[in-house]
Scaffold this active site. Structure first.
Site, mmCIF file in Angstrom:
data_model
loop_
_atom_site.group_PDB
_atom_site.id
_atom_site.type_symbol
_atom_site.label_atom_id
_atom_site.label_comp_id
_atom_site.label_asym_id
_atom_site.label_seq_id
_atom_site.Cartn_x
_atom_site.Cartn_y
_atom_site.Cartn_z
ATOM 1 N N HIS A 1 0.851 -1.205 0.000
ATOM 2 C CA HIS A 1 0.000 0.000 0.000
ATOM 3 C C HIS A 1 0.874 1.239 0.000
ATOM 4 C CE1 HIS A 1 -3.123 2.852 1.142
ATOM 5 N NE2 HIS A 1 -3.958 1.945 0.675
ATOM 6 N N ASP B 1 -7.932 -4.612 -1.311
ATOM 7 C CA ASP B 1 -8.342 -5.230 -2.585
ATOM 8 C C ASP B 1 -8.127 -6.731 -2.615
ATOM 9 O OD1 ASP B 1 -7.249 -2.231 -3.697
ATOM 10 O OD2 ASP B 1 -9.219 -2.963 -4.272
#
Ligand code: SDX
Length: 428
Positions: A307, A364
């Site tokens: 991330h 995700d």
């Protein structure tokens, strides 16, 4: 003690104010840098160290894995509030009372009918069109069907834009899905709440009565709440930048849909499943793909891992992981691809490369798994992300416009050719 930052260069000292936010984040205000130094700018490709604005909407701490909207913890909002309750909070700043929430919901329902002529635009797409491209185009088309809302300056006009978009966006998303499936287009049913209505529009077919599934509804509502806002991510920054030119809310959100589509951003949930399918097709050797992800000469990355901001764990992923396990158990899903996902997660979380670089499963990774378990086609995964992110995009656009923020126009460091004379064709 005044908060001043000092920059010293070539024997000169320059002072810049330092701002401290309500969560003790520190920002050097360089608004006057170029003017006071005779042209010096900062350089920060990807803006990892650069704040584009001051905002009251979302606070996240990447090191501690904290995510709050208007001060409320995401863990509470995801488990205790409805999608529209959180949307109201994020957009207007306070949790709505019963009367405020009912008005917001009714104003949205009143605007959920989409102009029939938008079907002509939809008909122009090939059946194979990716629904994110269709959704971006149909969202932009709202500027033509509601042209009186392309230039808004009052809070009332902005509110009217917001409720129209909240009402029509799920319909356009469901129509993009129907295009791929070859099924008839469904209209919103205002007797249903926001999430039930979305699922009905996606799944209802004329030949059989539609029956909602409470497990799917609960998982979907939680998932979409978790996606509502995430401060200045790629697509939200796009919405703010486009909106800063005073382009309409509809045009700005259409741009945000396009930015979210990319596999490094919201498109990662589709890329996760495609990666898992590729691993399965290749024989299921998870180790082989982990080694590819670690190989600097191999462009392969583990989709759904890592991330830009969270460097320990994504709090949303922890909440979704719990929900994923519950949904898979509840629906009795036995999917070899999901078995590969669990093996990949366990292996990556122990691998020194991922541990050292703090590359853990992000939102995700698990949302792709849930959407697949809920029977949503992989091309629609990022559309679901967009439906979830819509309130955040709206809130950030509204904050930028109500604060009368300036048009965004970054500078650059030129590293090209210096001045040279034109060379006639005969001499090239
Ligand atoms: C979203 O910004 C947001 O808030 C986004 C989002 C939101 O809600 O809006 O949270 C939604 O976009 C989540 C992210 C979804 N994307 C993916 O899952 C795609 C796979 N992830 C990577 O592409 C990557 O992790 C990014 C794009 C998410 C972050 O990229 P960065 O900022 O370059 O990652 P980093 O600086 O932390 O990388 C550190 C190292 C690098 O190696 P070195 O240069 O140090 O040798 O880790 C490597 C990277 O190459 N690395 C990976 C990796 N992600 C980073 N190696 C293998 N697989 C990966 N997935």
């Amino acid at each position: 003690m005044s908060n001043i930052g000092i920059f010293e260069f070539q024997g000169k000292k320059y002072e810049f104010p330092v701002e401290i936010g309500t969560e003790n984040e520190i920002a050097i205000d360089i608004k006057k840098l170029r003017g006071s130094t005779g042209g010096i700018i900062t350089l920060d490709p990807g803006f990892k160290n650069t704040g584009s604005c001051k905002s009251k909407i979302t606070f996240l701490n990447g090191e501690k894995g904290i995510l709050r909207h208007r001060g409320y913890a995401i863990e509470d909002l995801a488990k205790k509030a409805s999608f529209l309750e959180v949307a109201y909070l994020i957009i207007f700043g306070e949790l709505p009372n019963k009367k405020q929430l009912e008005k917001f919901e009714n104003d949205i329902k009143e605007k959920s009918l989409v102009d029939e002529e938008i079907k002509d635009i939809l008909d122009g797409f090939p059946r194979s069109a990716h629904p994110m491209g269709v959704l971006s185009a149909l969202t932009a088309s709202l500027t033509a069907f509601h042209s009186h809302l392309t230039d808004v300056h009052s809070e009332e006009e902005i509110y009217s834009s917001i409720t129209r978009l909240m009402g029509k966006f799920p319909v356009l998303a469901a129509w993009a899905h129907a295009k791929n499936e070859g099924t008839p287009l469904n209209y919103a049913d205002n007797s249903l709440d926001y999430i039930d209505n979305l699922l009905m529009m996606m799944y209802k077919i004329p030949t059989t009565p539609y029956k909602g599934n409470p497990v799917i509804k609960k998982a979907m509502e939680e998932l979409l709440i978790l996606h509502q806002d995430h401060e200045q991510n790629c697509s939200t920054s796009t919405v703010r930048l486009v909106g800063s030119s005073h382009a309409s809310l509809f045009a700005s959100i259409s741009a945000g849909v396009s930015a979210l589509w990319g596999p490094l951003h919201g498109g990662a949930n589709q890329a996760v499943i495609e990666m898992l399918e590729a691993i399965k097709e290749d024989g299921g050797d998870v180790e082989k793909f982990i080694n590819k992800a670690k190989d600097k000469n191999d462009p392969f990355r583990l989709m759904g891992f890592g991330h830009r901001v969270y460097k320990n764990f994504d709090p949303r992923a922890l909440i979704i992981k719990e929900s994923a396990d519950a949904v898979l158990a509840e629906l009795g899903v036995d999917d070899p691809t999901l078995e590969i996902a669990k093996h990949l997660e366990e292996t990556a979380l122990k691998d020194p490369y991922f541990v050292e670089k703090k590359l853990f499963p992000n939102v995700d990774f698990y949302s792709g798994i849930i959407y697949r378990a809920l029977g949503i086609p992989v091309e629609m995964f990022t559309v679901m992300f967009a439906i979830g992110r819509l309130p955040g995009w709206i809130a950030q656009w509204r904050e930028m416009r109500l604060n009368s923020e300036p048009i965004g126009r970054p500078r650059q460091l030129y590293i090209g050719e210096t001045k040279r004379d034109y060379v006639p064709m005969s001499k090239r």
